[in-house]
Structure formats: structure tokens, C-alpha cells
Motif scaffolding. Structure first.
Motif, short mmCIF file in Angstrom:
data_model
loop_
_atom_site.label_atom_id
_atom_site.label_comp_id
_atom_site.label_asym_id
_atom_site.label_seq_id
_atom_site.Cartn_x
_atom_site.Cartn_y
_atom_site.Cartn_z
N GLY A 19 0.82 -1.19 0.00
CA GLY A 19 0.00 0.00 0.00
C GLY A 19 0.86 1.25 0.00
O GLY A 19 1.99 1.22 0.47
N TRP A 20 0.31 2.31 -0.56
CA TRP A 20 0.99 3.61 -0.62
C TRP A 20 0.19 4.58 0.24
O TRP A 20 -1.04 4.64 0.16
N PHE A 21 0.90 5.36 1.06
CA PHE A 21 0.26 6.31 1.96
C PHE A 21 1.01 7.62 1.92
O PHE A 21 2.20 7.66 1.58
N VAL A 22 0.34 8.70 2.26
CA VAL A 22 0.97 10.02 2.28
C VAL A 22 2.14 10.03 3.25
O VAL A 22 3.21 10.53 2.95
N ASP A 23 1.94 9.43 4.43
CA ASP A 23 2.99 9.33 5.43
C ASP A 23 2.61 8.25 6.42
O ASP A 23 1.55 7.61 6.30
N SER A 24 3.46 8.01 7.40
CA SER A 24 3.21 6.97 8.41
C SER A 24 1.92 7.24 9.17
O SER A 24 1.13 6.33 9.44
N ALA A 25 1.69 8.49 9.52
CA ALA A 25 0.48 8.85 10.25
C ALA A 25 -0.76 8.58 9.40
O ALA A 25 -1.81 8.20 9.92
N ASP A 30 -1.56 4.99 9.79
CA ASP A 30 -2.10 4.75 11.13
C ASP A 30 -3.56 5.19 11.22
O ASP A 30 -4.40 4.46 11.76
N ARG A 31 -3.89 6.37 10.68
CA ARG A 31 -5.27 6.87 10.73
C ARG A 31 -6.21 5.95 9.94
O ARG A 31 -7.28 5.59 10.42
N GLN A 32 -5.79 5.59 8.73
CA GLN A 32 -6.65 4.77 7.89
C GLN A 32 -6.84 3.37 8.47
O GLN A 32 -7.95 2.83 8.47
#
Length: 166
Positions: free
Chosen positions: A16-22, A25-27
Motif C-alpha cells: 500500500g501507498w500512503f501520504v505518510d506513516s500517520a 495509522d489513521r486509515q
């Protein structure tokens, strides 16, 4: 963007690709990250191999690299019920992806209010406290979506596939 190797409680691995680590965590805490194999939202980051620098890697790094493809369509409200990400436009959508998107659509329809083409106006009213805070979905133009994002109003776009039968 940050890339993670992910693993579900059933042991299926995927990425998966995410904007950042946080962002991950939120998703994940909201149950928005689900295994494409079994659909469980019990997902965690899997161990990843570290990037180890070697002389060969340093020489290779000097050559221009091709960036990885983006993870999907840009964020923003759904432009319309026919909008499909380019990655699957004109091709057969994989059954697992279609199933995941159908489950997502069912969850959105079950838990959110449909506001139709008035999406941008209602999102703005909710953001300003003029309307009750709740999940909504509907349609908006790309220009309205951009204006919402510029004003700090979080919106997301998802491919709106036909409902699952049965």
C-alpha cells in the motif's frame, strides 16, 4: 508518498501507498485499510527488507531512476458515477478489486448520507459547523473538489462500481 508491505490477520501479504506513516495509522485505525484477498481490516505493516547501500547500488543510483507509478487516482470527491481510475479503464477489472470496491460502496451507502450534486456545498457547511457532522457522499466538479482541498476540507474520491448482486 511512502510504500508499506502489509499483512492481514489471515497472513495475506500486499502493499500500500500512503501520504505518510500517520496516514497509514489513521486509515488502519478507521478500518479503511483492508486485505484485497479476504477483506479483513485487521491489517498491520509487515517486515520489509531494508535498503542497503552498496557500491553497485551507488553507481546505479547515479543513473536517472523512473519514479514508481502513483497508487491510484488523486484524492478528491467522486466526479460522477461513471468515473473509473485509468489503471482499469478499458480493461477488465480484477475480480478481487471489483469485490473490494463493491464492499466499499455498500459501506458508504449504509453509513453515509447521499447529498447528490450538492456535495461541495454540504461539505463546506459541515466544515463550518452549519450542518451536522456526518459522513456524506455525492458528486462535485474537479474545480469544486480543488477549492475544498485548498480550504482544508478533507474529501476523497473512490471508483463507483456497480453494486454487488445478491
Amino acid at each position: 508518498m511512502i510504500h508499506y508491505d502489509l499483512q492481514c490477520a489471515e497472513g495475506h501479504r500486499f502493499d500500500g501507498w500512503f501520504v505518510d506513516s500517520a496516514g497509514f495509522d489513521r486509515q488502519a485505525a478507521s478500518g479503511l485499510v483492508a486485505c484485497p484477498e479476504c477483506g479483513t481490516s485487521s491489517v498491520s505493516r509487515a517486515l520489509m527488507a531494508p535498503a542497503v547501500s552498496t557500491r553497485r547500488a551507488e553507481r546505479t543510483a547515479a543513473a536517472p531512476a523512473t519514479p514508481p507509478p502513483p497508487p491510484g487516482p488523486p484524492a478528491g470527491p467522486q466526479a460522477g458515477p461513471q468515473a473509473v481510475p485509468q489503471a482499469v479503464a478499458g480493461a477488465e477489472m480484477p475480480a478481487k478489486l471489483r469485490s473490494l470496491l463493491q464492499r466499499m460502496r455498500a459501506a458508504v451507502e449504509r453509513t453515509c448520507d447521499y447529498v447528490g450534486p450538492g456535495f461541495a456545498a454540504e461539505a463546506r457547511r459541515i466544515h463550518q459547523g452549519e450542518s451536522s457532522r456526518r459522513g456524506i457522499y455525492g458528486e462535485t466538479t474537479p474545480e469544486e473538489a480543488e477549492a475544498l482541498a485548498e480550504d482544508g476540507i478533507d474529501v476523497a474520491s473512490i471508483p463507483w462500481v456497480p453494486r454487488a448482486e445478491g
